[in-house]
Design a protein around this motif. Structure first.
Motif, mmCIF file in Angstrom:
data_model
loop_
_atom_site.group_PDB
_atom_site.id
_atom_site.type_symbol
_atom_site.label_atom_id
_atom_site.label_comp_id
_atom_site.label_asym_id
_atom_site.label_seq_id
_atom_site.Cartn_x
_atom_site.Cartn_y
_atom_site.Cartn_z
ATOM 1 N N UNK A 25 0.895 -1.131 0.050
ATOM 2 C CA UNK A 25 -0.058 0.168 0.021
ATOM 3 C C UNK A 25 0.735 1.273 0.008
ATOM 4 N N UNK A 26 1.968 1.266 0.578
ATOM 5 C CA UNK A 26 2.968 2.280 0.561
ATOM 6 C C UNK A 26 3.606 2.463 -0.598
ATOM 7 N N UNK A 27 3.163 1.651 -1.802
ATOM 8 C CA UNK A 27 3.948 1.773 -3.148
ATOM 9 C C UNK A 27 5.370 1.181 -3.166
ATOM 10 N N UNK A 28 5.686 0.274 -2.398
ATOM 11 C CA UNK A 28 7.057 -0.475 -2.213
ATOM 12 C C UNK A 28 6.746 -1.712 -2.625
ATOM 13 N N UNK A 29 7.863 -2.590 -3.200
ATOM 14 C CA UNK A 29 7.922 -3.785 -3.514
ATOM 15 C C UNK A 29 8.982 -4.404 -2.617
ATOM 16 N N UNK A 30 8.675 -5.874 -2.233
ATOM 17 C CA UNK A 30 9.664 -6.505 -1.486
ATOM 18 C C UNK A 30 10.573 -7.312 -2.398
ATOM 19 N N UNK A 31 11.700 -7.268 -1.991
ATOM 20 C CA UNK A 31 12.738 -7.949 -2.666
ATOM 21 C C UNK A 31 13.838 -8.713 -1.815
ATOM 22 N N UNK A 32 14.604 -9.718 -2.380
ATOM 23 C CA UNK A 32 15.843 -10.110 -1.664
ATOM 24 C C UNK A 32 16.675 -9.156 -1.386
ATOM 25 N N UNK A 33 17.517 -9.455 0.015
ATOM 26 C CA UNK A 33 18.320 -8.492 0.326
ATOM 27 C C UNK A 33 19.343 -8.202 -0.777
ATOM 28 N N UNK A 34 19.860 -9.006 -1.333
ATOM 29 C CA UNK A 34 20.981 -8.778 -2.357
ATOM 30 C C UNK A 34 20.652 -7.725 -3.490
ATOM 31 N N UNK A 35 19.310 -7.910 -3.817
ATOM 32 C CA UNK A 35 18.646 -6.883 -4.961
ATOM 33 C C UNK A 35 18.676 -5.650 -4.374
#
Length: 239
Positions: free
Chosen positions: A221-231
């Motif tokens: 909802x905050x307009x963010x995506x979740x990605x692996x730490x290395x990315x």
């Protein structure tokens, strides 16, 4: 002037000593150990991406909660990173393999959950390399991210990790879910004042599982995506 006999021998020996001294100085200057010490990096506490965050899951226990977490991640189409202890990996190879099959990153969390700040250089290397080999024997991969147990590290830790090809990773925000088994508190710590580049630390606990769906929804909802730490870190490195 001409030299002969003892004088010539002394001249030759003198030149040999000079050359050997110069060579020794050069060797110390360019030795791998000297380069490692001068180029070692500080730990990463966040990335600079304004578009993504990561949920870093540290694992030494709580195996029974990992499958439910994986189900929630899969339902949301999320990939993240699990930092696993070597001793845990050896005893839970099927669960470790499941995490990897689901597409999540795997990071190094040491072998025996030691206080790395209190370890000398060689013991730091042993803890990190032993965990590395344990995971590699199961998954066939080479990890390159190290999260010190309990966030405890010193100069020896950073140098050891760097010498083994690792970047040391801390966190931006800590849910402290291992201590506070409160779903609302875990949720608030994970998402309050959220910003891109955040590394959000959590563990496999019952309360974390209960809060996880809401955490992921709020991040989205905050307009963010979740990605692996290395990315997330690579976005930082590119700047």
């Amino acid at each position: 002037m001409k030299y002969g006999g003892p004088k010539l021998l002394r001249l030759v020996l003198g030149n040999i000593v000079i050359c050997a001294t110069v060579a020794a100085v050069i060797a110390v200057t360019v030795s791998p150990r000297a380069q490692d010490a001068s180029t070692k990096t500080e730990p990463f506490y966040s990335g600079k991406s304004d578009r993504s965050v990561s949920l870093m899951v540290n694992v030494y226990w709580g195996t029974e909660y990992i499958a439910p977490m994986l189900d929630i991640f899969e339902r949301h189409g999320v990939r993240t990173t699990f930092f696993v202890g070597g001793s845990w990996a050896v005893g839970n190879s099927d669960t470790l393999s499941l995490i990897a099959r689901k597409g999540h990153g795997i990071g190094n969390h040491g072998y025996y959950h030691k206080d790395h700040k209190k370890l000398d250089l060689e013991y730091n290397k042993k803890e990190i390399s032993s965990a590395h080999e344990a995971v590699k024997s199961i998954l066939g991969i080479d990890m390159n991210l190290f999260a010190p147990p309990s966030g405890s590290f010193g100069d020896n830790t950073i140098e050891a990790a760097s010498s083994l090809g690792y970047r040391t990773v801390m966190w931006t925000r800590d849910t402290i879910d291992w201590r506070d088994h409160d779903e609302e508190l875990i949720y608030s710590r994970a998402v309050k004042n959220l910003k891109g580049g955040d590394l959000i630390l959590m563990h496999p606990t019952d309360s974390t599982v209960k809060a996880l769906d809401r955490i992921i929804t709020k991040i989205t909802e905050e307009g963010l995506t979740i990605a692996p730490v290395d990315e997330v870190l690579e976005a930082d490195d590119a700047l």
